[in-house]
Each structure stands twice: as structure tokens, then as C-alpha cells.
Design a protein around this motif. Structure first.
Motif, mmCIF file in Angstrom:
data_model
loop_
_atom_site.group_PDB
_atom_site.id
_atom_site.type_symbol
_atom_site.label_atom_id
_atom_site.label_comp_id
_atom_site.label_asym_id
_atom_site.label_seq_id
_atom_site.Cartn_x
_atom_site.Cartn_y
_atom_site.Cartn_z
ATOM 1 N N UNK A 177 0.750 -1.136 0.160
ATOM 2 C CA UNK A 177 0.075 0.050 0.100
ATOM 3 C C UNK A 177 1.106 1.198 -0.012
ATOM 4 N N UNK A 178 0.745 2.077 -0.938
ATOM 5 C CA UNK A 178 1.624 3.395 -1.132
ATOM 6 C C UNK A 178 1.031 4.523 -0.123
ATOM 7 N N UNK A 179 1.771 4.881 0.381
ATOM 8 C CA UNK A 179 1.432 5.954 1.802
ATOM 9 C C UNK A 179 2.076 7.255 1.478
ATOM 10 N N UNK A 180 1.517 8.428 1.281
ATOM 11 C CA UNK A 180 2.223 9.805 1.302
ATOM 12 C C UNK A 180 2.584 10.022 2.669
ATOM 13 N N UNK A 181 3.829 10.509 2.893
ATOM 14 C CA UNK A 181 4.313 10.727 4.151
ATOM 15 C C UNK A 181 4.589 12.304 4.478
ATOM 16 N N UNK A 182 4.123 13.024 3.555
ATOM 17 C CA UNK A 182 3.900 14.645 3.584
ATOM 18 C C UNK A 182 2.796 15.203 4.294
ATOM 19 N N UNK A 183 2.329 16.277 3.955
ATOM 20 C CA UNK A 183 1.110 16.781 4.499
ATOM 21 C C UNK A 183 -0.215 15.793 4.352
ATOM 22 N N UNK A 184 -0.429 15.209 3.296
ATOM 23 C CA UNK A 184 -1.240 14.432 3.015
ATOM 24 C C UNK A 184 -1.491 13.002 4.279
ATOM 25 N N UNK A 185 -0.309 12.437 4.364
ATOM 26 C CA UNK A 185 -0.059 11.377 5.380
ATOM 27 C C UNK A 185 -1.575 10.562 5.184
ATOM 28 N N UNK A 186 -1.474 9.701 4.008
ATOM 29 C CA UNK A 186 -2.567 8.903 3.887
ATOM 30 C C UNK A 186 -2.190 7.712 2.894
ATOM 31 N N UNK A 187 -2.933 6.625 2.926
ATOM 32 C CA UNK A 187 -2.673 5.642 2.092
ATOM 33 C C UNK A 187 -3.398 5.888 0.820
ATOM 34 N N UNK A 188 -2.658 5.891 -0.675
ATOM 35 C CA UNK A 188 -3.160 6.346 -1.813
ATOM 36 C C UNK A 188 -2.990 5.479 -2.954
#
Length: 106
Positions: free
Chosen positions: A28-39
Motif C-alpha cells: 500500500x503506497x502511503x504519502x508521508x508529507x502533508x497528506x499522510x494517507x494511503x493513496x
């Protein structure tokens, strides 16, 4: 489908997880910046861990998933072992089939 090498990882626990990946592992690809969410999802194509500090993991894009906020994931009982203490970050690791289905709503 697109492929890329997963790079730029410096967190020791995350580097360890990369070294331990295997071809065909689902991610599962996860954004770690401001979004902080699985995308999105991906699949491991190959792993080259000759340099244990910089493992090269080639991944293939899967599909976009509706963003699942990190705070939502952290309180979900399925993900208790992913919480990383004081920093409050999700470090990752292998997902069970149930966790993968929950994240991807599959």
C-alpha cells in the motif's frame, strides 16, 4: 503499468522492511508529507539487497485507492503493531490479507 525503484528511504526500520520484501509482495503506497494517507497499491517486482543500507526494491503500480488518513489507520485495531511510539509514524511492514483488504476496500 509503470514500474519504479523505491528509493530515498532512510528510516532504519523502513530500510529493514525493504530488505525483507519479496517479489509479488503486495504494498500500500502511503504519502508521508502533508497528506499522510494511503493513496494506492503496488506489487514488488524485485529486491536487490546487496547493499543492506540501500536496498533497491523495484515496484509495479497497482491502482489508486481512496486516501485513508494516517490517524484513521492508527486507531484501527487491525494496525496496532504498525504504530511506532513517540514519533507517531506508521513504519510499515508486511500486511495481512485482512489489512490489505481494509486499506484498499477490496
Amino acid at each position: 503499468m509503470g514500474e519504479t525503484v523505491w528509493d530515498g528511504v532512510t528510516n532504519p526500520a523502513a530500510v529493514k522492511n525493504l530488505r525483507e520484501m519479496h517479489p509479488k509482495d503486495r504494498l500500500v503506497i502511503y504519502h508521508t508529507g502533508d497528506e499522510r494517507a494511503a493513496v494506492g497499491t503496488a506489487t514488488v517486482v524485485s529486491v536487490n539487497a546487496k547493499d543492506p543500507k540501500v536496498p533497491l526494491v523495484r515496484i509495479r503500480f497497482g491502482k489508486v485507492v481512496s486516501a485513508e488518513n494516517a490517524d484513521t489507520v492508527k486507531v484501527e485495531p487491525l494496525f496496532r503493531r504498525f504504530a511506532a511510539g513517540a514519533a507517531g509514524k506508521i513504519i510499515g511492514g508486511s500486511l495481512t490479507d485482512e489489512q490489505y483488504r481494509w486499506l484498499t476496500k477490496a
